[in-house]
Design a protein around this motif. Structure first.
Motif, mmCIF file in Angstrom:
data_model
loop_
_atom_site.group_PDB
_atom_site.id
_atom_site.type_symbol
_atom_site.label_atom_id
_atom_site.label_comp_id
_atom_site.label_asym_id
_atom_site.label_seq_id
_atom_site.Cartn_x
_atom_site.Cartn_y
_atom_site.Cartn_z
ATOM 1 N N THR A 1 -51.910 142.868 59.069
ATOM 2 C CA THR A 1 -51.385 141.597 59.535
ATOM 3 C C THR A 1 -50.462 141.818 60.724
ATOM 4 O O THR A 1 -49.619 142.704 60.699
ATOM 5 C CB THR A 1 -50.612 140.882 58.414
ATOM 6 N N LEU A 2 -50.654 141.009 61.764
ATOM 7 C CA LEU A 2 -49.793 141.015 62.939
ATOM 8 C C LEU A 2 -48.999 139.716 62.960
ATOM 9 O O LEU A 2 -49.577 138.634 62.814
ATOM 10 C CB LEU A 2 -50.615 141.137 64.219
ATOM 11 N N PHE A 3 -47.703 139.812 63.145
ATOM 12 C CA PHE A 3 -46.835 138.644 63.222
ATOM 13 C C PHE A 3 -46.373 138.488 64.663
ATOM 14 O O PHE A 3 -45.713 139.371 65.208
ATOM 15 C CB PHE A 3 -45.621 138.805 62.293
ATOM 16 N N PHE A 4 -46.747 137.371 65.271
ATOM 17 C CA PHE A 4 -46.360 137.077 66.644
ATOM 18 C C PHE A 4 -45.388 135.910 66.649
ATOM 19 O O PHE A 4 -45.559 134.933 65.932
ATOM 20 C CB PHE A 4 -47.570 136.697 67.499
ATOM 21 N N THR A 5 -44.371 136.016 67.498
ATOM 22 C CA THR A 5 -43.421 134.926 67.676
ATOM 23 C C THR A 5 -44.112 133.785 68.411
ATOM 24 O O THR A 5 -44.773 134.004 69.419
ATOM 25 C CB THR A 5 -42.205 135.402 68.487
ATOM 26 N N GLU B 1 -41.530 140.727 63.996
ATOM 27 C CA GLU B 1 -42.322 139.864 64.857
ATOM 28 C C GLU B 1 -42.455 140.508 66.230
ATOM 29 O O GLU B 1 -41.530 141.145 66.718
ATOM 30 C CB GLU B 1 -41.642 138.500 65.018
ATOM 31 N N VAL B 2 -43.597 140.308 66.842
ATOM 32 C CA VAL B 2 -43.864 140.841 68.173
ATOM 33 C C VAL B 2 -44.036 139.655 69.111
ATOM 34 O O VAL B 2 -44.643 138.646 68.743
ATOM 35 C CB VAL B 2 -45.148 141.699 68.150
ATOM 36 N N CYS B 3 -43.524 139.775 70.313
ATOM 37 C CA CYS B 3 -43.704 138.744 71.330
ATOM 38 C C CYS B 3 -45.160 138.786 71.786
ATOM 39 O O CYS B 3 -45.642 139.817 72.265
ATOM 40 C CB CYS B 3 -42.762 138.979 72.495
ATOM 41 N N LEU B 4 -45.886 137.682 71.632
ATOM 42 C CA LEU B 4 -47.300 137.637 71.990
ATOM 43 C C LEU B 4 -47.514 137.896 73.474
ATOM 44 O O LEU B 4 -48.427 138.628 73.864
ATOM 45 C CB LEU B 4 -47.906 136.287 71.584
ATOM 46 N N VAL C 1 -50.540 135.979 62.200
ATOM 47 C CA VAL C 1 -49.595 134.949 61.770
ATOM 48 C C VAL C 1 -48.662 134.650 62.934
ATOM 49 O O VAL C 1 -48.054 135.556 63.507
ATOM 50 C CB VAL C 1 -48.784 135.394 60.531
ATOM 51 N N LEU C 2 -48.573 133.375 63.296
ATOM 52 C CA LEU C 2 -47.612 132.927 64.310
ATOM 53 C C LEU C 2 -46.357 132.469 63.581
ATOM 54 O O LEU C 2 -46.434 131.662 62.650
ATOM 55 C CB LEU C 2 -48.193 131.785 65.134
ATOM 56 N N VAL C 3 -45.219 132.976 63.994
ATOM 57 C CA VAL C 3 -43.943 132.629 63.363
ATOM 58 C C VAL C 3 -43.234 131.643 64.280
ATOM 59 O O VAL C 3 -42.782 131.991 65.360
ATOM 60 C CB VAL C 3 -43.076 133.883 63.125
ATOM 61 N N LYS C 4 -43.174 130.407 63.817
ATOM 62 C CA LYS C 4 -42.589 129.329 64.614
ATOM 63 C C LYS C 4 -41.228 128.965 64.035
ATOM 64 O O LYS C 4 -41.116 128.604 62.869
ATOM 65 C CB LYS C 4 -43.524 128.117 64.586
ATOM 66 N N ARG C 5 -40.219 129.082 64.875
ATOM 67 C CA ARG C 5 -38.858 128.745 64.429
ATOM 68 C C ARG C 5 -38.604 127.264 64.665
ATOM 69 O O ARG C 5 -38.806 126.754 65.755
ATOM 70 C CB ARG C 5 -37.838 129.572 65.194
ATOM 71 N N THR C 6 -38.143 126.600 63.629
ATOM 72 C CA THR C 6 -37.681 125.224 63.764
ATOM 73 C C THR C 6 -36.168 125.257 63.638
ATOM 74 O O THR C 6 -35.563 126.324 63.585
ATOM 75 C CB THR C 6 -38.334 124.314 62.702
ATOM 76 N N GLU C 7 -35.564 124.114 63.558
ATOM 77 C CA GLU C 7 -34.105 124.025 63.561
ATOM 78 C C GLU C 7 -33.435 124.920 62.520
ATOM 79 O O GLU C 7 -32.503 125.645 62.810
ATOM 80 C CB GLU C 7 -33.684 122.571 63.337
ATOM 81 N N ILE D 1 -47.657 130.320 60.412
ATOM 82 C CA ILE D 1 -48.966 129.703 60.620
ATOM 83 C C ILE D 1 -50.007 130.808 60.725
ATOM 84 O O ILE D 1 -50.007 131.582 61.683
ATOM 85 C CB ILE D 1 -48.984 128.855 61.903
ATOM 86 N N GLN D 2 -50.882 130.886 59.739
ATOM 87 C CA GLN D 2 -51.960 131.876 59.804
ATOM 88 C C GLN D 2 -53.054 131.311 60.694
ATOM 89 O O GLN D 2 -53.484 130.167 60.523
ATOM 90 C CB GLN D 2 -52.513 132.185 58.420
ATOM 91 N N VAL D 3 -53.471 132.097 61.669
ATOM 92 C CA VAL D 3 -54.483 131.661 62.632
ATOM 93 C C VAL D 3 -55.597 132.688 62.700
ATOM 94 O O VAL D 3 -55.427 133.855 62.310
ATOM 95 C CB VAL D 3 -53.874 131.441 64.032
ATOM 96 N N GLU D 4 -56.724 132.245 63.211
ATOM 97 C CA GLU D 4 -57.846 133.143 63.444
ATOM 98 C C GLU D 4 -58.118 133.183 64.933
ATOM 99 O O GLU D 4 -58.164 132.131 65.586
ATOM 100 C CB GLU D 4 -59.072 132.647 62.695
ATOM 101 N N PRO D 5 -58.301 134.362 65.498
ATOM 102 C CA PRO D 5 -58.621 134.438 66.928
ATOM 103 C C PRO D 5 -60.021 133.886 67.169
ATOM 104 O O PRO D 5 -60.906 134.018 66.324
ATOM 105 C CB PRO D 5 -58.542 135.935 67.241
#
Length: 132
Positions: A25-29, A75-78, A111-117, A123-127
């Motif tokens: 699994t790769l976690f991208f900001t 998390e890694v910067c995409l 997985v995209l890691v989205k920061r809210t307030e 968010i798990q995504v598929e390329p």
């Protein structure tokens, strides 16, 4: 005889399941300046460096929203990941090889890691790659 065949078939299916490789699994900001979602297709996330619809474009398709992760994640910067990869060449007119990036990332769970307030959304995504 039928019982023996059924038992053998069930054992065979168990062995096949054991051979399946789990994906890393790769976690991208999630950076809203680099990742764009359009109102018309909200479950598709396009990256700024994509080549466009004429040559085919790379994007992510939302699979599901995961519950909060209990494990500390790195998390890694995409954008940094794409720009430092072998799929990106800033000296070419078409800087990103969208298809090669898709070929590489399809072997991972993304997985995209989205920061809210006050929390993080996972968010798990598929390329995906498509030519319009």
């Amino acid at each position: 005889m039928k019982a023996v065949i059924l038992i053998l078939l069930s054992l065979f299916s168990i062995f096949i399941k054991a051979q399946e490789k789990t994906k890393d699994t790769l976690f991208f900001t999630y950076d809203s300046k680099y990742i764009k979602a359009h109102i018309e297709i909200p479950n598709h996330f396009y990256i700024k460096d994509g080549s466009g619809y004429m040559d085919g474009t790379f994007h992510f398709v939302k699979a599901k929203v995961l519950e909060n992760q209990t494990v500390k994640l790195k998390e890694v910067c995409l954008k940094k990941f794409v720009h430092s990869s072998k799929f990106y060449d800033k000296n070419r007119k078409r800087r990103l090889d969208d298809y090669a990036l898709w070929e590489y990332l399809k072997n991972y769970t993304i997985v995209l890691v989205k920061r809210t307030e006050d929390r993080k959304e996972y968010i798990q995504v598929e390329p995906s790659f498509e030519i319009e």
